[in-house]
Design a protein around this motif. Structure first.
Motif, PDB file in Angstrom:
ATOM      1  N   LYS A  54      29.144  39.004  40.309  1.00  0.00           N
ATOM      2  CA  LYS A  54      29.861  37.931  39.618  1.00  0.00           C
ATOM      3  C   LYS A  54      29.908  36.672  40.479  1.00  0.00           C
ATOM      4  CE  LYS A  54      34.213  36.949  37.268  1.00  0.00           C
ATOM      5  NZ  LYS A  54      35.550  37.459  36.899  1.00  0.00           N
ATOM      6  N   TYR A  55      30.125  36.857  41.749  1.00  0.00           N
ATOM      7  CA  TYR A  55      30.179  35.727  42.674  1.00  0.00           C
ATOM      8  C   TYR A  55      28.852  34.974  42.685  1.00  0.00           C
ATOM      9  CZ  TYR A  55      30.379  33.225  47.135  1.00  0.00           C
ATOM     10  OH  TYR A  55      30.324  32.258  48.097  1.00  0.00           O
ATOM     11  N   ASN A  56      27.744  35.724  42.762  1.00  0.00           N
ATOM     12  CA  ASN A  56      26.424  35.094  42.801  1.00  0.00           C
ATOM     13  C   ASN A  56      26.128  34.344  41.497  1.00  0.00           C
ATOM     14  OD1 ASN A  56      25.954  36.072  45.399  1.00  0.00           O
ATOM     15  ND2 ASN A  56      25.030  37.968  44.627  1.00  0.00           N
ATOM     16  N   ILE A  57      26.516  34.965  40.337  1.00  0.00           N
ATOM     17  CA  ILE A  57      26.274  34.316  39.044  1.00  0.00           C
ATOM     18  C   ILE A  57      27.062  33.018  38.942  1.00  0.00           C
ATOM     19  CG2 ILE A  57      26.633  34.550  36.555  1.00  0.00           C
ATOM     20  CD1 ILE A  57      26.024  37.533  36.853  1.00  0.00           C
ATOM     21  N   LEU A  58      28.339  33.081  39.343  1.00  0.00           N
ATOM     22  CA  LEU A  58      29.173  31.888  39.253  1.00  0.00           C
ATOM     23  C   LEU A  58      28.686  30.781  40.193  1.00  0.00           C
ATOM     24  CD1 LEU A  58      32.710  33.501  38.930  1.00  0.00           C
ATOM     25  CD2 LEU A  58      31.457  32.225  37.205  1.00  0.00           C
TER      26      LEU A  58
END
Length: 724
Positions: free
Chosen positions: A389-393
C-alpha cells in the motif's frame, strides 16, 4: 307393464359442464350493443371533460455534450473506449446521475430564485432560506428528466412546466450549472485527490513502521535475532533426526548387552566348574587363556606328585596350594567378567534414555515453534500489505501531483450544445390519446361485463341452447304475448287464446308446432303424447291446450288427459268440473262416457284428473292405467297427457314408458340448461322417447336470436288482423 328403474345415472351423451358457445356470446353482444355504445360514449365524454380540466404542460429541452474522460497525460487514462461499454460507459452513467442530482438542482434553484415559484407564500415566510432551497430542489426534480436515448455523448435536460418560458429558462440554467460544476470539479477534484492521497500516504507509512516494529520485537522476544525462524526450525528438525538415530542404535546395543548378561548369569549360577564354563572365554581377554593354561599345567603337576610321592610331602602341599590359588584367581576373574557385563548393560540403558530425552526435548521445542511461526507469518503478511500500500500510494501521489500541474490550463470536457427553445405546443394533456385509452378501457369493461353475464346466465336463451341441453330437436317456438294484451287476460283467457284468436302470431306458431310434431312421427304414429316440463309454472298446461286446439282444428279427435293428480289445472282452463275423471277410470268405478267431457272447441275433449289420490305414481304404474290408456287410444286419434314437472316428481317418467313419447316445455330465459339436461336424462334413463322441445315464452319482438324469420313468425299489422 315394463319395470321402472328410478335410480339416477349420468347420461354418456350429456353436454360437458363447461362449453364455450361462440354464437351465444355473439348474440349477447348484439343484445347489449347499446350498452357498449353507451359506455364508449360516456367514456369519451368523460375523457374530453377530464382533458379540458387539466392544465397544459409544456416541455423545454436543452442538450449538453460530454466528451469521454480526458486521457491522462502520464499514460494512465485508458478510458477512451466506445461509449456505453467499459469504463467510459460507467463514466457516462455517473455523469447522468450528477446531471439529475439534487445538488445541481439546488444550484439551479439558487441561480433562478425558483423558491419563489415552487413554494407558497406561507412556506417562504416561516422557513429559512436554505430549507426553502432544499424543498424547491426536491420539487424541481419531479419536473426535470435527464434523457440519454442514443447512448452517445449527448444528454438532454427536459423540463416540464405549465409556464413555457419558465421551462425554457430552467433547462438552459441547469445546463449552465452543470458546465460550471464540471469546470470547478476539474481543478478542485485534483487538489482534493492529492490531499486525500497525502493523508492516505501518511497513514500507510505509519502502518508500515508499526508492522516492522512488531516483527523486530517478536524476533527479540523469541531469540530470533541471530538466526531466522525458518533456520531455527530446520536446526531443531535436524537435531531431532540425529538424536532419534542415536536412540535407535542405543536401543539395539542395550538389547544385545541384555542378552549377553542373561547368559553370563545363567553360567555363573550353574554347578559346573568355573574353569570348565565359557564365562572366562566370554570376557574377550587373552590373559584369561594364559591363566587357564597355567592352571591346567599346575594341576597336571599336582596330580603327578600325588601319584609319585603321596600327599604327605612338602612338594605335594606346595603344588596343591598353587593349584588352589590359580583356581581362586580364575573364579575371581569370572566374577569380574560378570560385573563388567552388568556395568556395560546399565551404561547402554542410560545412554538410550538420555537420547530419548533429547528427542522429546527437541520435539517440545518444535511444537513451541508452531504458534510462533503462525504469529510471525501474520506479522509478515501485515508488513507486506502495508509495504505494498505504501509503494502504491507513493506512486499515485507522485502521479497526482504531476497531473495537477499538467492539467492547469486544460479545457473541460462538458460543452453546452443546444439551448432550449420556447415551447408553443403542450405535450399534456393529449386529447387524442386520452380518448383512445378511454375507448379501449370502456370496451374492455363492457365486453367483460357482457361475457360475465353470459357466462353466469345458465338459462335457456335460444333454440340451440334448448336442443343442445336436451339432446332433442326443437319442435317449435311459442312467442310471449304482449304485456298490454296479457294484462287483460285471466288464466283461462290465456289458455284459450289460440282458439279465440286463430289468426294471431301465437296461433300461427302453434300450428307450425302441430305440423312439426306430425312430421317428427313420420315413421310411426304418435297416438299418446306426454307434455311435461323441468319445473312448475313453465306453461305445460297451456301448451297442452294450444296443441289440442290446433290438432282438433285439423279435424282430429283429440283428448286432453289431466294426469297431474297433485295440482290439476286443465279442468279450470276448459271450464269443466273435476268430480269424475282419470282416477275414477283407473279404479273402475265410473264409465268412460261419464268421465270424458266435451269442450266448446269442436273435436276437443277433456278427461279431468278426478279425485286426488294419495298415491298418484302408483296409480300411473298400475296395469289398470295401461288398460285405460289403451281404451282411450281406441276412442280418439291423439291422446295428450298433461303431467307434473319432472323436477318435482317422477310421474312424467312413469308415463314416458307407457306412451309414444314426451314433449318437454322449456320457458325461455327462465329454465336452466342444467335442469333441462336433468329432465332429459330422467326420460332417457328409462328408455323413454323424447319427441322434442317446445321453447315457450320467447319474446317475439326481440330479434336477437333470429329464429322468427326462420320459422316465418312475423307480427301482423292492424290492417292484416282486421282483414283476417
Amino acid at each position: 307393464m315394463p319395470e321402472l328403474n328410478p335410480s339416477p345415472v349420468v347420461d354418456s351423451e350429456a353436454e360437458p359442464a363447461f362449453s364455450f358457445d361462440v354464437g351465444r356470446y355473439i348474440r349477447a353482444l348484439r343484445r347489449y350493443a347499446w350498452l357498449l355504445v353507451a359506455l364508449v360514449a360516456l367514456a369519451v365524454t368523460g375523457s374530453v371533460y377530464y382533458t379540458r380540466q387539466q392544465p397544459e404542460i409544456f416541455e423545454a429541452t436543452a442538450s449538453v455534450q460530454i466528451e469521454p474522460r480526458m486521457a491522462d497525460l502520464l499514460g494512465q487514462g485508458n478510458e477512451m473506449v466506445a461509449v456505453g461499454g467499459g469504463p467510459s460507459g460507467e463514466y457516462y452513467k455517473e455523469q447522468k446521475q450528477i446531471l439529475g442530482s439534487i445538488r445541481l438542482l439546488r444550484e439551479t434553484v439558487v441561480a433562478k430564485n425558483l423558491q419563489l415559484t415552487f413554494l407558497s407564500d406561507d412556506e417562504r415566510t416561516r422557513l429559512p432560506l436554505d430549507q426553502q432551497y432544499d424543498i424547491a430542489a426536491v420539487r424541481l426534480k419531479k419536473r426535470v428528466t435527464i434523457q440519454y436515448p442514443e447512448q452517445n455523448r449527448i444528454m438532454y435536460v427536459v423540463v416540464s412546466h405549465t409556464d413555457p418560458k419558465l421551462a425554457m429558462e430552467i433547462a438552459n440554467q441547469h445546463v449552465t450549472t452543470f458546465d460550471q460544476y464540471s469546470r470547478g470539479l476539474l481543478t478542485a477534484g485534483t487538489a482534493q485527490a492529492s490531499s486525500a492521497l497525502s493523508t492516505e500516504f501518511i497513514s500507510a507509512e505509519k502502518a508500515l513502521r508499526e508492522a516492522e516494529a512488531k516483527i523486530y520485537q517478536f524476533q527479540k522476544d523469541n531469540d530470533l535475532m541471530a538466526v531466522s525462524l525458518e533456520d531455527r526450525q530446520s536446526l531443531v528438525t535436524a537435531k531431532i533426526q540425529n538424536y532419534s538415530s542415536k536412540e535407535d542404535s542405543a536401543h539395539s546395543r542395550s538389547r544385545e548387552l541384555a542378552s549377553r548378561l542373561e547368559i553370563l548369569r545363567k553360567l555363573a549360577t550353574s554347578t559346573n566348574d568355573v574353569v570348565e564354563t565359557p564365562i572366562l572365554a566370554m570376557g574377550n581377554s587373552s590373559a584369561f587363556d594364559a591363566l587357564r593354561a597355567q592352571y591346567y599345567t599346575e594341576k597336571n603337576k599336582f596330580e603327578e606328585l600325588q601319584r609319585e610321592i603321596g600327599p604327605k610331602t612338602i612338594e605335594y602341599a606346595k603344588a596343591k596350594s598353587r593349584v588352589e590359588n590359580l583356581r581362586l584367581t580364575l573364579e575371581s576373574e569370572a566374577k569380574r567378567v560378570l560385573g563388567a557385563a552388568e556395568n556395560e548393560y546399565n551404561a547402554a540403558q542410560k545412554f538410550e534414555r538420555d537420547m530419548g530425552g533429547e528427542v522429546e526435548r527437541f520435539k517440545k521445542e518444535i511444537l513451541e515453534l508452531g504458534p510462533k511461526i503462525v504469529a510471525y507469518n501474520a506479522l509478515a503478511r501485515a508488513k507486506k500489505g502495508a509495504e505494498d500500500k505504501y509503494n502504491i500510494l507513493v506512486s499515485r501521489l507522485s502521479t497526482s501531483e504531476m497531473s495537477g500541474r499538467l492539467n492547469k490550463g486544460l479545457d473541460t470536457n462538458v460543452r453546452p450544445l443546444d439551448s432550449a427553445q420556447l415551447p408553443t405546443v403542450p405535450v399534456s394533456p393529449n386529447l387524442r390519446v386520452n380518448i383512445m385509452v378511454a375507448t379501449a378501457l370502456s370496451l374492455v369493461v363492457g365486453l367483460g361485463f357482457v361475457f360475465l353475464m353470459v357466462f353466469l346466465d345458465r338459462s335457456i336463451k335460444s333454440a340451440e341452447d334448448a336442443q343442445s341441453s336436451a339432446g332433442a330437436p326443437v319442435l317449435g317456438i311459442v312467442p310471449v304475448l304482449a304485456e298490454t294484451e296479457a294484462a287483460k287476460l285471466d288464466v283461462r283467457g290465456r289458455d284459450m287464446y289460440v282458439f279465440e284468436h286463430p289468426k294471431s302470431q301465437l296461433a300461427e306458431a302453434c300450428r307450425s308446432l302441430r305440423t312439426n310434431i306430425v312430421f317428427s312421427g313420420a315413421d310411426r304414429q304418435l297416438r299418446t303424447i306426454v307434455v311435461s316440463s323441468a319445473n312448475p309454472r313453465e306453461g305445460k298446461t297451456t301448451m297442452v291446450l294450444y296443441l289440442g286446439t290446433t290438432m282438433a282444428q285439423s279435424g282430429q279427435r283429440i283428448l286432453l288427459v289431466d294426469s297431474d293428480m297433485r295440482r290439476p289445472r286443465l279442468h279450470v282452463s276448459a271450464g269443466l268440473p273435476r268430480g269424475i275423471g282419470l282416477s275414477n277410470l283407473i279404479v273402475g268405478d265410473e264409465s268412460y262416457d261419464d268421465a270424458i267431457k266435451s269442450t266448446e272447441i269442436p273435436n276437443l275433449f277433456v278427461l279431468p284428473c278426478g279425485p286426488l289420490p294419495p298415491n298418484p305414481a302408483e296409480l300411473l304404474m298400475s296395469k289398470r292405467f295401461a288398460t285405460v290408456l289403451e281404451e282411450l287410444g281406441k276412442r280418439f286419434d291423439t291422446v295428450i297427457l298433461d303431467s307434473p314437472p319432472l323436477g318435482a316428481v317422477t310421474d312424467a317418467v312413469v308415463l314416458s314408458k307407457q306412451t309414444d313419447g314426451v314433449i318437454l316445455v322449456v320457458h325461455a330465459s327462465k329454465t336452466l340448461r342444467d335442469e333441462v339436461k336433468r329432465a332429459s336424462r330422467q326420460i332417457k334413463h328409462v328408455n323413454g322417447q323424447i319427441i322434442g322441445i317446445i321453447l315457450n315464452q320467447l319474446d317475439a319482438k326481440d330479434h336477437r336470436y333470429g329464429y322468427y324469420n326462420y320459422y316465418g313468425y312475423h307480427s301482423e299489422t292492424k290492417e292484416t288482423a282486421e282483414a283476417s
